[in-house]
Design a protein around this motif. Sequence first.
Motif, short mmCIF file in Angstrom:
data_model
loop_
_atom_site.label_atom_id
_atom_site.label_comp_id
_atom_site.label_asym_id
_atom_site.label_seq_id
_atom_site.Cartn_x
_atom_site.Cartn_y
_atom_site.Cartn_z
N TYR A 10 55.40 -19.45 45.09
CA TYR A 10 54.32 -19.41 44.10
C TYR A 10 54.88 -18.94 42.75
O TYR A 10 54.46 -19.41 41.70
CB TYR A 10 53.20 -18.49 44.60
CG TYR A 10 51.95 -18.58 43.77
CD1 TYR A 10 51.16 -19.72 43.78
CD2 TYR A 10 51.56 -17.51 42.97
CE1 TYR A 10 50.01 -19.80 43.02
CE2 TYR A 10 50.41 -17.58 42.20
CZ TYR A 10 49.64 -18.72 42.23
OH TYR A 10 48.50 -18.81 41.47
N SER A 50 45.47 -24.25 44.00
CA SER A 50 44.71 -24.76 45.15
C SER A 50 44.23 -26.19 44.94
O SER A 50 43.90 -26.90 45.89
CB SER A 50 43.51 -23.86 45.38
OG SER A 50 43.91 -22.52 45.36
N GLY A 162 42.87 -15.11 46.05
CA GLY A 162 44.08 -15.49 46.81
C GLY A 162 45.23 -15.81 45.88
O GLY A 162 46.37 -15.37 46.08
N CYS A 163 44.94 -16.57 44.83
CA CYS A 163 45.99 -16.90 43.85
C CYS A 163 46.46 -15.64 43.13
O CYS A 163 47.65 -15.49 42.83
CB CYS A 163 45.47 -17.91 42.84
SG CYS A 163 45.23 -19.54 43.54
C1 LIG Z 1 54.53 -22.79 46.60
C2 LIG Z 1 54.31 -21.69 47.65
C3 LIG Z 1 52.91 -21.55 48.16
C4 LIG Z 1 52.31 -20.19 47.99
C5 LIG Z 1 50.84 -20.21 48.34
C6 LIG Z 1 50.06 -19.34 47.45
C7 LIG Z 1 48.67 -19.86 47.40
C8 LIG Z 1 47.68 -18.89 46.96
C9 LIG Z 1 46.34 -19.34 47.22
C10 LIG Z 1 45.78 -18.78 48.45
C11 LIG Z 1 44.30 -18.89 48.37
C12 LIG Z 1 43.77 -18.64 49.74
C13 LIG Z 1 42.32 -18.33 49.58
C14 LIG Z 1 41.68 -18.47 50.88
C15 LIG Z 1 41.71 -17.22 51.60
C16 LIG Z 1 40.98 -17.23 52.82
O1 LIG Z 1 39.82 -17.76 52.79
S1 LIG Z 1 41.59 -16.70 54.19
C17 LIG Z 1 40.40 -17.24 55.38
C18 LIG Z 1 39.48 -16.18 55.79
N1 LIG Z 1 40.19 -15.10 56.39
C19 LIG Z 1 40.76 -15.20 57.60
O2 LIG Z 1 40.75 -16.23 58.26
C20 LIG Z 1 41.41 -13.96 58.11
C21 LIG Z 1 41.02 -13.74 59.56
N2 LIG Z 1 41.52 -12.43 59.96
C22 LIG Z 1 42.73 -12.28 60.54
O3 LIG Z 1 43.43 -13.25 60.85
C23 LIG Z 1 43.19 -10.87 60.83
O4 LIG Z 1 42.12 -9.98 60.56
C24 LIG Z 1 44.39 -10.44 59.92
C25 LIG Z 1 44.12 -10.69 58.45
C26 LIG Z 1 45.64 -11.20 60.35
C27 LIG Z 1 44.64 -8.94 60.10
O5 LIG Z 1 44.74 -8.72 61.49
P1 LIG Z 1 45.55 -7.43 62.00
O6 LIG Z 1 46.93 -7.44 61.46
O7 LIG Z 1 45.35 -7.36 63.45
O8 LIG Z 1 44.74 -6.31 61.21
P2 LIG Z 1 44.08 -4.97 61.78
O9 LIG Z 1 45.20 -4.13 62.32
O10 LIG Z 1 42.89 -5.28 62.60
O11 LIG Z 1 43.56 -4.36 60.41
C28 LIG Z 1 44.44 -3.87 59.41
C29 LIG Z 1 43.66 -2.89 58.59
O12 LIG Z 1 42.63 -3.58 57.89
C30 LIG Z 1 41.35 -3.03 58.22
N3 LIG Z 1 40.39 -4.13 58.32
C31 LIG Z 1 40.55 -5.29 58.95
N4 LIG Z 1 39.44 -6.06 58.79
C32 LIG Z 1 38.58 -5.35 58.04
C33 LIG Z 1 37.28 -5.61 57.50
N5 LIG Z 1 36.65 -6.77 57.72
N6 LIG Z 1 36.71 -4.65 56.76
C34 LIG Z 1 37.33 -3.47 56.51
N7 LIG Z 1 38.59 -3.17 56.98
C35 LIG Z 1 39.19 -4.12 57.73
C36 LIG Z 1 41.55 -2.36 59.57
O13 LIG Z 1 40.60 -1.33 59.77
C37 LIG Z 1 42.95 -1.82 59.42
O14 LIG Z 1 42.91 -0.64 58.63
P3 LIG Z 1 43.90 0.62 58.96
O15 LIG Z 1 43.54 1.06 60.33
O16 LIG Z 1 45.31 0.05 58.86
O17 LIG Z 1 43.59 1.60 57.86
#
Ligand SMILES: CCCCCCCCCCCCCCCC(=O)SCCNC(=O)CCNC(=O)[C@H](O)C(C)(C)COP(=O)(O)OP(=O)(O)OC[C@H]1O[C@@H](n2cnc3c(N)ncnc32)[C@H](O)[C@@H]1OP(=O)(O)O
Length: 240
Positions: A10, A50, A162-163
């Motif tokens: 990026y 995007s 995200g960006c």
């Molecule tokens: C040329 C090169 C290309 C480059 C390219 C660049 C492009 C640039 C553009 C990108 C633009 C994308 C823009 C779209 C962005 C989406 O729309 S992403 C789609 C929607 N999101 C998802 O699908 C994410 C779904 N969630 C997941 O997969 C998992 O939750 C994750 C993110 C992998 C994290 O899972 P994990 O590692 O098991 O995390 P976990 O240990 O449960 O939680 C970590 C910490 O966060 C906290 N936490 C987790 N969830 C929450 C919550 N909902 N609320 C509050 N705290 C939370 C936990 O309490 C924990 O805190 P600590 O205990 O560490 O203090």
Amino acid sequence: MSTPHNWTTYTAFLRTSRASESDLKYFALHPWLAPLLSPGSPYRSVPFFSRLEKGENNTLDRFFNRVINTNDTIPHAIALVPGDEWLALRRKELFASSTSSPSSSQQNVTGEEKEQATTEQETTQKAEYDFILLTSLAPSLSGFTDTAHGGLLSALFDEAMGCCTAAFRNDDDAVQELFTVNLNVTYRRPVPLPGVYAIRVRVEKTEGRKWWLKGELVGGDGVVRTSAESLWVAARKGGL
Ligand SMILES: CCCCCCCCCCCCCCCC(=O)SCCNC(=O)CCNC(=O)[C@H](O)C(C)(C)COP(=O)(O)OP(=O)(O)OC[C@H]1O[C@@H](n2cnc3c(N)ncnc32)[C@H](O)[C@@H]1OP(=O)(O)O
């Protein structure tokens, strides 16, 4: 459909790209955007990543680069990003006290370095936001009559954020990919269609793998019509 692009990072994309003349001409017609687009602006105009075609077999960003990349949805969109120097200072600021520093050389910033960064900030062009999305919204994005659909506005915040985070990840991938885990959108005023809007985003703080961002959507009257707060989490090293 435009030609797919082949940037490997990026950062490389930001450094080597410029928004299209037709988009720049379009946004330059709106006097309220002049301070952001003029030569004195602290921002550079780049394409909205995007929205770029990623290739026939690559499904990345299809919603943004195909579905809402039409004359009756989003006819024009560009991104404004601060210059390299300002981004570097922001990196220091954001990761000084965080264990998620994007580069090991930026960990444990000393008091002296902080002072130096503050002095540098006084001489480098200040950018109030880390990322700005300029976008035109056409009538087919309506929910209520002539009003932007709230779900669409959430998607715009999510993508802009995200960006924004992507600009702070280093090429060496010291920070893993970031995901939205929470997005809280406040709809303060309707967003009339058609219209031209700026979505201004800033990283508020980082702590370990967690990044907090804030954003707001304004039109030419300067009224904040929608605002958003979000939490992003970097994937664990070694994958999800
Ligand atoms: C040329 C090169 C290309 C480059 C390219 C660049 C492009 C640039 C553009 C990108 C633009 C994308 C823009 C779209 C962005 C989406 O729309 S992403 C789609 C929607 N999101 C998802 O699908 C994410 C779904 N969630 C997941 O997969 C998992 O939750 C994750 C993110 C992998 C994290 O899972 P994990 O590692 O098991 O995390 P976990 O240990 O449960 O939680 C970590 C910490 O966060 C906290 N936490 C987790 N969830 C929450 C919550 N909902 N609320 C509050 N705290 C939370 C936990 O309490 C924990 O805190 P600590 O205990 O560490 O203090």
